[in-house]
Design a protein around this motif. Structure first.
Motif, PDB file in Angstrom:
ATOM      1  N   PRO A  43      -3.689  17.242 -16.954  1.00  0.00           N
ATOM      2  CA  PRO A  43      -4.121  17.441 -15.572  1.00  0.00           C
ATOM      3  C   PRO A  43      -3.102  16.863 -14.591  1.00  0.00           C
ATOM      4  N   THR A  44      -2.874  17.587 -13.522  1.00  0.00           N
ATOM      5  CA  THR A  44      -1.923  17.113 -12.518  1.00  0.00           C
ATOM      6  C   THR A  44      -2.625  16.184 -11.545  1.00  0.00           C
ATOM      7  N   GLN A  45      -1.860  15.272 -10.997  1.00  0.00           N
ATOM      8  CA  GLN A  45      -2.387  14.344 -10.008  1.00  0.00           C
ATOM      9  C   GLN A  45      -2.351  15.013  -8.645  1.00  0.00           C
ATOM     10  N   PRO A  46      -3.236  14.641  -7.728  1.00  0.00           N
ATOM     11  CA  PRO A  46      -3.191  15.236  -6.396  1.00  0.00           C
ATOM     12  C   PRO A  46      -1.913  14.846  -5.657  1.00  0.00           C
ATOM     13  N   VAL A  47      -1.459  15.717  -4.797  1.00  0.00           N
ATOM     14  CA  VAL A  47      -0.257  15.469  -4.016  1.00  0.00           C
ATOM     15  C   VAL A  47      -0.633  14.619  -2.804  1.00  0.00           C
ATOM     16  N   ALA A  48       0.147  13.606  -2.543  1.00  0.00           N
ATOM     17  CA  ALA A  48      -0.109  12.762  -1.382  1.00  0.00           C
ATOM     18  C   ALA A  48       0.077  13.575  -0.115  1.00  0.00           C
ATOM     19  N   LEU A  49      -0.888  13.481   0.805  1.00  0.00           N
ATOM     20  CA  LEU A  49      -0.813  14.230   2.048  1.00  0.00           C
ATOM     21  C   LEU A  49      -0.139  13.440   3.157  1.00  0.00           C
ATOM     22  N   MET A  50       0.097  12.153   2.909  1.00  0.00           N
ATOM     23  CA  MET A  50       0.738  11.320   3.915  1.00  0.00           C
ATOM     24  C   MET A  50       1.942  10.630   3.308  1.00  0.00           C
ATOM     25  N   ALA A  51       2.946  10.456   4.119  1.00  0.00           N
ATOM     26  CA  ALA A  51       4.124   9.705   3.695  1.00  0.00           C
ATOM     27  C   ALA A  51       3.743   8.234   3.533  1.00  0.00           C
ATOM     28  N   GLU A  52       4.552   7.494   2.803  1.00  0.00           N
ATOM     29  CA  GLU A  52       4.272   6.085   2.537  1.00  0.00           C
ATOM     30  C   GLU A  52       4.111   5.275   3.836  1.00  0.00           C
ATOM     31  N   LYS A  53       4.998   5.507   4.817  1.00  0.00           N
ATOM     32  CA  LYS A  53       4.912   4.759   6.083  1.00  0.00           C
ATOM     33  C   LYS A  53       3.611   5.067   6.812  1.00  0.00           C
ATOM     34  N   GLU A  54       3.184   6.323   6.775  1.00  0.00           N
ATOM     35  CA  GLU A  54       1.926   6.700   7.428  1.00  0.00           C
ATOM     36  C   GLU A  54       0.743   6.040   6.715  1.00  0.00           C
ATOM     37  N   GLN A  55       0.797   5.941   5.403  1.00  0.00           N
ATOM     38  CA  GLN A  55      -0.261   5.270   4.653  1.00  0.00           C
ATOM     39  C   GLN A  55      -0.309   3.787   5.010  1.00  0.00           C
ATOM     40  N   GLN A  56       0.865   3.159   5.152  1.00  0.00           N
ATOM     41  CA  GLN A  56       0.919   1.746   5.510  1.00  0.00           C
ATOM     42  C   GLN A  56       0.366   1.515   6.917  1.00  0.00           C
ATOM     43  N   LEU A  57       0.737   2.390   7.866  1.00  0.00           N
ATOM     44  CA  LEU A  57       0.237   2.264   9.231  1.00  0.00           C
ATOM     45  C   LEU A  57      -1.278   2.405   9.254  1.00  0.00           C
ATOM     46  N   ARG A  58      -1.797   3.383   8.532  1.00  0.00           N
ATOM     47  CA  ARG A  58      -3.242   3.590   8.496  1.00  0.00           C
ATOM     48  C   ARG A  58      -3.944   2.372   7.890  1.00  0.00           C
ATOM     49  N   ALA A  59      -3.353   1.774   6.863  1.00  0.00           N
ATOM     50  CA  ALA A  59      -3.943   0.582   6.247  1.00  0.00           C
ATOM     51  C   ALA A  59      -3.955  -0.588   7.235  1.00  0.00           C
ATOM     52  N   MET A  60      -2.875  -0.737   8.010  1.00  0.00           N
ATOM     53  CA  MET A  60      -2.829  -1.815   9.009  1.00  0.00           C
ATOM     54  C   MET A  60      -3.882  -1.594  10.098  1.00  0.00           C
ATOM     55  N   LEU A 119     -10.664   0.324  19.821  1.00  0.00           N
ATOM     56  CA  LEU A 119     -10.494   0.196  18.379  1.00  0.00           C
ATOM     57  C   LEU A 119     -10.075   1.548  17.825  1.00  0.00           C
ATOM     58  N   PRO A 120      -9.085   1.575  16.945  1.00  0.00           N
ATOM     59  CA  PRO A 120      -8.660   2.859  16.388  1.00  0.00           C
ATOM     60  C   PRO A 120      -9.750   3.456  15.499  1.00  0.00           C
ATOM     61  N   VAL A 121      -9.953   4.757  15.636  1.00  0.00           N
ATOM     62  CA  VAL A 121     -10.869   5.484  14.771  1.00  0.00           C
ATOM     63  C   VAL A 121     -10.005   6.282  13.812  1.00  0.00           C
ATOM     64  N   LEU A 122     -10.132   5.987  12.538  1.00  0.00           N
ATOM     65  CA  LEU A 122      -9.303   6.645  11.538  1.00  0.00           C
ATOM     66  C   LEU A 122      -9.965   7.926  11.064  1.00  0.00           C
ATOM     67  N   PRO A 123      -9.186   8.929  10.676  1.00  0.00           N
ATOM     68  CA  PRO A 123      -9.762  10.212  10.276  1.00  0.00           C
ATOM     69  C   PRO A 123     -10.827  10.140   9.208  1.00  0.00           C
ATOM     70  N   ASP A 124     -10.667   9.262   8.188  1.00  0.00           N
ATOM     71  CA  ASP A 124     -11.665   9.206   7.132  1.00  0.00           C
ATOM     72  C   ASP A 124     -12.984   8.631   7.629  1.00  0.00           C
ATOM     73  N   GLU A 125     -12.996   7.982   8.801  1.00  0.00           N
ATOM     74  CA  GLU A 125     -14.246   7.498   9.365  1.00  0.00           C
ATOM     75  C   GLU A 125     -15.034   8.621  10.021  1.00  0.00           C
TER      76      GLU A 125
END
Length: 158
Positions: free
Chosen positions: A75-92, A150-156
């Motif tokens: 089985p293949t793994q899902p492709v990341a939809l965000m670049a690493e920097k975007e993932q880090q920014l979202r986590a912050m 407060l930032p509202v993130l897309p997954d919220e």
């Protein structure tokens, strides 16, 4: 939707769905298409044969040998939809939001009124968060009352 076989610079093969060829090109240009195995963003379309459905049925009197069993591909793994920097920014941003929520009182729609009362000294100062309309926020800012959305993130929102 189109299913593309993809190949990264480190010889990993995987598949992913895209709305059309332009969507793949756009996401690749923005660094959003990465290898799920190694994270490389040096990904290109691999050569693949089109999958066409058959329009004919076998005659019941025909005998055909069964095709040899082909082992299933891992089985293949899902492709990341965000670049690493975007993932880090979202986590912050998520960490900031969680810190503010954990260390302040939720006052709901009463936020603007309470913020104004604290600024004027009619209410004890404390950290609060809540809801406010754009007009209420604009009025607070015009009166030099500090507010911070407060930032509202897309997954919220999903």
């Amino acid at each position: 939707m189109m299913l593309y076989r993809l190949h990264c610079a480190r010889d990993h093969d995987f598949e992913s769905w895209f709305r059309d060829s332009a969507a793949f090109d756009d996401q690749k240009a923005r660094g959003l298409v990465t290898c799920p195995l190694c994270g490389s963003d040096e990904v290109d379309k691999a050569i693949m044969a089109p999958s066409l459905g058959r329009g004919t049925r076998k005659n019941e009197t025909e005998t055909t040998a069964e095709a040899p069993a082909v082992p299933a591909a891992p089985p293949t793994q899902p492709v990341a939809l965000m670049a690493e920097k975007e993932q880090q920014l979202r986590a912050m941003l998520k960490a900031v939001r969680e810190h503010v929520v954990a260390n302040s009182d939720y006052v709901g729609d009463d936020f603007a009124r309470l913020a104004r009362r604290m600024h004027e000294g009619d209410e004890e100062q404390r950290a609060i968060h809540g809801e406010a309309t754009s007009d209420e926020v604009r009025a607070l800012i015009e009166d030099e009352i500090e507010v911070l959305p407060l930032p509202v993130l897309p997954d919220e929102r999903n």
